[in-house]
Design a protein around this motif. Structure first.
Motif, PDB file in Angstrom:
ATOM      1  N   MET A  85       3.440  23.793  -2.275  1.00  0.00           N
ATOM      2  CA  MET A  85       4.727  23.761  -2.950  1.00  0.00           C
ATOM      3  C   MET A  85       5.333  22.367  -2.832  1.00  0.00           C
ATOM      4  SD  MET A  85       5.283  26.698  -4.311  1.00  0.00           S
ATOM      5  CE  MET A  85       7.042  26.643  -4.615  1.00  0.00           C
ATOM      6  N   MET A  86       6.101  21.966  -3.861  1.00  0.00           N
ATOM      7  CA  MET A  86       6.687  20.630  -3.883  1.00  0.00           C
ATOM      8  C   MET A  86       7.915  20.505  -2.984  1.00  0.00           C
ATOM      9  SD  MET A  86       5.334  18.185  -5.782  1.00  0.00           S
ATOM     10  CE  MET A  86       4.020  17.985  -7.002  1.00  0.00           C
ATOM     11  N   ASN A  87       8.412  21.631  -2.418  1.00  0.00           N
ATOM     12  CA  ASN A  87       9.570  21.500  -1.538  1.00  0.00           C
ATOM     13  C   ASN A  87       9.183  21.113  -0.117  1.00  0.00           C
ATOM     14  OD1 ASN A  87       8.368  23.875  -0.809  1.00  0.00           O
ATOM     15  ND2 ASN A  87      10.187  25.160  -1.077  1.00  0.00           N
ATOM     16  N   GLU A  88       7.900  20.997   0.163  1.00  0.00           N
ATOM     17  CA  GLU A  88       7.419  20.489   1.434  1.00  0.00           C
ATOM     18  C   GLU A  88       7.093  19.004   1.298  1.00  0.00           C
ATOM     19  OE1 GLU A  88       7.255  22.123   4.256  1.00  0.00           O
ATOM     20  OE2 GLU A  88       7.988  23.991   3.361  1.00  0.00           O
ATOM     21  N   PRO A  89       7.430  18.193   2.325  1.00  0.00           N
ATOM     22  CA  PRO A  89       7.140  16.750   2.240  1.00  0.00           C
ATOM     23  C   PRO A  89       5.652  16.484   1.995  1.00  0.00           C
ATOM     24  CG  PRO A  89       8.602  17.223   4.092  1.00  0.00           C
ATOM     25  CD  PRO A  89       8.135  18.552   3.563  1.00  0.00           C
ATOM     26  N   ARG A  90       5.382  15.602   1.060  1.00  0.00           N
ATOM     27  CA  ARG A  90       4.005  15.227   0.741  1.00  0.00           C
ATOM     28  C   ARG A  90       3.823  13.731   0.912  1.00  0.00           C
ATOM     29  NH1 ARG A  90       1.427  18.418  -4.405  1.00  0.00           N
ATOM     30  NH2 ARG A  90       1.955  20.541  -3.769  1.00  0.00           N
ATOM     31  N   ARG A  91       2.596  13.342   1.253  1.00  0.00           N
ATOM     32  CA  ARG A  91       2.267  11.924   1.341  1.00  0.00           C
ATOM     33  C   ARG A  91       1.435  11.521   0.126  1.00  0.00           C
ATOM     34  NH1 ARG A  91       1.722  13.199   6.917  1.00  0.00           N
ATOM     35  NH2 ARG A  91       3.267  12.056   8.155  1.00  0.00           N
ATOM     36  N   LEU A  92       1.448  10.231  -0.135  1.00  0.00           N
ATOM     37  CA  LEU A  92       0.597   9.690  -1.181  1.00  0.00           C
ATOM     38  C   LEU A  92      -0.855   9.710  -0.719  1.00  0.00           C
ATOM     39  CD1 LEU A  92       2.755   6.549  -2.123  1.00  0.00           C
ATOM     40  CD2 LEU A  92       2.884   8.846  -3.096  1.00  0.00           C
ATOM     41  N   HIS A  93      -1.762   9.466  -1.648  1.00  0.00           N
ATOM     42  CA  HIS A  93      -3.181   9.349  -1.289  1.00  0.00           C
ATOM     43  C   HIS A  93      -3.368   8.114  -0.400  1.00  0.00           C
ATOM     44  CE1 HIS A  93      -7.521   8.755  -1.806  1.00  0.00           C
ATOM     45  NE2 HIS A  93      -7.565  10.033  -2.164  1.00  0.00           N
ATOM     46  N   PRO A  94      -4.295   8.146   0.565  1.00  0.00           N
ATOM     47  CA  PRO A  94      -4.525   6.986   1.446  1.00  0.00           C
ATOM     48  C   PRO A  94      -4.800   5.681   0.706  1.00  0.00           C
ATOM     49  CG  PRO A  94      -5.644   8.910   2.324  1.00  0.00           C
ATOM     50  CD  PRO A  94      -5.093   9.315   1.002  1.00  0.00           C
ATOM     51  N   VAL A  95      -5.235   5.759  -0.550  1.00  0.00           N
ATOM     52  CA  VAL A  95      -5.451   4.542  -1.328  1.00  0.00           C
ATOM     53  C   VAL A  95      -4.150   3.758  -1.473  1.00  0.00           C
ATOM     54  CG1 VAL A  95      -6.032   3.695  -3.660  1.00  0.00           C
ATOM     55  CG2 VAL A  95      -7.481   5.388  -2.547  1.00  0.00           C
ATOM     56  N   ALA A  96      -3.006   4.436  -1.338  1.00  0.00           N
ATOM     57  CA  ALA A  96      -1.718   3.748  -1.413  1.00  0.00           C
ATOM     58  C   ALA A  96      -1.606   2.669  -0.339  1.00  0.00           C
ATOM     59  CB  ALA A  96      -0.575   4.747  -1.282  1.00  0.00           C
ATOM     60  N   ALA A  97      -2.208   2.909   0.834  1.00  0.00           N
ATOM     61  CA  ALA A  97      -2.204   1.891   1.893  1.00  0.00           C
ATOM     62  C   ALA A  97      -2.977   0.655   1.452  1.00  0.00           C
ATOM     63  CB  ALA A  97      -2.804   2.472   3.169  1.00  0.00           C
ATOM     64  N   LEU A  98      -4.106   0.875   0.783  1.00  0.00           N
ATOM     65  CA  LEU A  98      -4.896  -0.250   0.273  1.00  0.00           C
ATOM     66  C   LEU A  98      -4.126  -1.019  -0.796  1.00  0.00           C
ATOM     67  CD1 LEU A  98      -7.540  -1.856  -0.046  1.00  0.00           C
ATOM     68  CD2 LEU A  98      -8.323  -0.068  -1.635  1.00  0.00           C
ATOM     69  N   LEU A  99      -3.452  -0.305  -1.693  1.00  0.00           N
ATOM     70  CA  LEU A  99      -2.676  -0.954  -2.739  1.00  0.00           C
ATOM     71  C   LEU A  99      -1.538  -1.789  -2.154  1.00  0.00           C
ATOM     72  CD1 LEU A  99      -2.490   1.998  -5.286  1.00  0.00           C
ATOM     73  CD2 LEU A  99      -3.804  -0.105  -5.541  1.00  0.00           C
ATOM     74  N   ARG A 100      -0.887  -1.249  -1.120  1.00  0.00           N
ATOM     75  CA  ARG A 100       0.181  -1.998  -0.459  1.00  0.00           C
ATOM     76  C   ARG A 100      -0.374  -3.259   0.202  1.00  0.00           C
ATOM     77  NH1 ARG A 100       5.727  -2.779  -0.217  1.00  0.00           N
ATOM     78  NH2 ARG A 100       6.059  -4.042   1.629  1.00  0.00           N
ATOM     79  N   PHE A 101      -1.528  -3.145   0.830  1.00  0.00           N
ATOM     80  CA  PHE A 101      -2.182  -4.285   1.474  1.00  0.00           C
ATOM     81  C   PHE A 101      -2.535  -5.364   0.452  1.00  0.00           C
ATOM     82  CE2 PHE A 101      -6.439  -6.058   2.626  1.00  0.00           C
ATOM     83  CZ  PHE A 101      -5.998  -6.919   3.623  1.00  0.00           C
ATOM     84  N   LEU A 102      -3.115  -4.962  -0.674  1.00  0.00           N
ATOM     85  CA  LEU A 102      -3.489  -5.926  -1.712  1.00  0.00           C
ATOM     86  C   LEU A 102      -2.251  -6.570  -2.339  1.00  0.00           C
ATOM     87  CD1 LEU A 102      -6.377  -3.966  -3.485  1.00  0.00           C
ATOM     88  CD2 LEU A 102      -6.569  -5.860  -1.855  1.00  0.00           C
TER      89      LEU A 102
END
Length: 476
Positions: free
Chosen positions: A1-18
């Motif tokens: 359900m969308m009312n529970e906190p969700r995280r982005l896919h781990p690829v988001a860490a790579l995108l932030r790094f780049l």
């Protein structure tokens, strides 16, 4: 359900790094090539260790940013919490959400992910929220939940779809008739002219002698090759940017998808469309083609994006009315008999185009004789342009809609509704007053700021009638 906190896919860490590396690319290069110097092995080792620590720090920061970024839908709001050193909470009411744009860059597409940008009314130049890496299923689920909460009472009969797609032949025509091909040609020509910085002087001298011997044929052939190369680059870049272009009208929304390498999806509610603009450059007008833009209020825009949004990137002029009736019926009109400008305005158009060309031709002829005398041809061309600008300018008033037509190099036809025009101005210069002329200027909301459209040298009486139409009973 969308009312529970969700995280982005781990690829988001790579995108932030780049992204961090890209932002500091220039300082890092300076650090690498200038920092080491000749200070000995010890200092060189310190420089290398510093760079490695900086890169590792970026990577750790990217991982922490990903881990601490959560999103959820709760109590009619999209709630986002993020931040490493400073925790931030952003709650976006669903009713403020205007569009949910889905795109996919190269890295996202490698992992089967998408980027979601949530835009709000008055949100400025940047998206209110960006989910840099989630699955396509999650993106559709998020969009459907947000839109369903915002529009629970949509009639089923409004859910039918109209579709417009760009075929390969359309992309070919679009690239071949685009004004951007001139920019590509200039870039190719500028690149070729820099060869003298790379090649030895003796080689350049021998090549120059060969060119002189071969004469005009060689020069003409070389120019032809440059044109072909520019055209090929234009076709490829257009195909990459607008390949698989699809426009869908579903209910009260327009869904636009485009891009081969980076897939972009844009959702535009019809109530945000402030005006429709039809643009024809000289080549497209000659062959009966045009591009149709829509001016959209609010929303974020990437730096590389256009100020206006393509509705129909390339289309036959004879088909524009039918497409407007399907996709933007509020701006559709059967009658296109524009009110022309008064005859006394013609001399002002001719003067505005001819005087600069006379000055330019005189200067070129003075400083570059005898070849500079060729520039005299600019004068009759300027006369033709001024006459064309006069003949193709005008306006059309139909109940609650005003249409303007004007041109310089490209011809523009703007279709605007009265209740979506932000301001209407009459502008008089000293010489216009003497000739009983005026300029009408309308402003509408657009992505970055207000967009202004102007028709000059309208009959003064007509200008006051249009001003009266806008000022009184504006929202009837």
């Amino acid at each position: 359900m969308m009312n529970e906190p969700r995280r982005l896919h781990p690829v988001a860490a790579l995108l932030r790094f780049l992204r961090s590396l890209r932002e500091l690319a220039v300082p890092l290069l300076i650090f690498v090539f200038i920092g080491g110097g000749n200070d000995g092995r010890f200092f060189s080792l310190l420089y290398i260790m510093g760079i490695m620590l900086l890169i590792v720090g970026f990577l750790v920061y990217g991982i922490l940013s990903w881990y601490l970024y959560t999103y959820r839908i709760e109590d009619g709001e999209l709630r986002i919490e993020h931040g490493v050193l400073v925790r931030k909470k952003r709650y976006i009411p669903v009713e403020r959400i205007q569009t949910i744009d889905i795109s996919a860059g190269i890295i996202q597409r490698l992992f089967g992910l998408v980027k979601v940008q949530v835009e709000t009314a008055g949100g400025g130049n940047e998206a209110e929220a960006v989910l840099s890496a989630i699955t396509a299923t999650e993106a559709e689920q998020l969009r459907s939940m947000l839109l369903s909460e915002k529009k629970e009472n949509i009639d089923k009969e409004e859910e039918h779809s109209e579709v417009f797609t760009l075929l390969p032949k359309d992309l070919f025509i679009m690239a071949s008739t685009s004004g951007g091909i001139g920019v590509v040609f200039s870039a190719v020509f500028a690149f070729i002219t820099q060869f003298d910085e790379l090649l030895p002087d003796d080689y350049l001298l021998s090549v120059t002698e060969e060119v002189i011997k071969s004469g005009v044929v060689f020069v003409t052939f070389s120019g032809f090759l440059v044109l072909i190369l520019a055209w090929i680059i234009s076709v490829i870049s257009t195909a990459i940017k607008y390949g698989k272009y699809t426009l869908i009208k579903k209910g009260n929304e327009l869904l636009i998808t485009r891009g081969l390498l980076e897939k972009r999806e844009l959702t535009i509610p019809l109530h945000r469309v402030q005006a429709v603009r039809i643009q024809e450059n000289i080549i497209r007008q000659l062959f009966g083609f045009a591009s149709v833009y829509i001016e959209v209020a609010g929303g974020a825009m990437e730096k590389s994006e256009e100020y206006s949004t393509f509705l129909l990137p390339i289309v036959k002029k004879s088909e524009i009315k039918n497409h407007l009736l399907l996709f933007t019926p509020e701006f559709f009109s059967k009658d296109e008999q524009f009110q022309p400008l008064p005859i006394r305005a013609r001399k002002r158009f001719l003067f505005r185009t001819t005087f600069p060309s006379i000055v330019a031709a005189a200067l070129i002829s003075w400083f570059f004789p005898p070849w500079g005398y060729i520039s005299i041809v600019l004068i009759p061309l300027a006369l033709l342009l001024g006459n064309r600008m006069f003949r193709e300018s005008g306006w059309l008033l139909m109940q609650n809609r005003l249409s303007l037509r004007f041109r310089f190099i490209n011809r523009h036809t703007v279709l605007a509704k009265k209740n979506r025009i932000q301001s209407f101005n009459l502008v008089h210069s000293f010489f216009q007053r003497k000739n009983r002329l005026t300029s009408i200027v309308i402003s509408v909301q657009s992505k970055m700021a207000g967009k202004h459209f102007k028709v000059v040298d309208v009959d003064e009486d007509d200008g006051y009638e249009l001003f009266k139409w806008y000022s009184y009973e504006k929202f009837e």
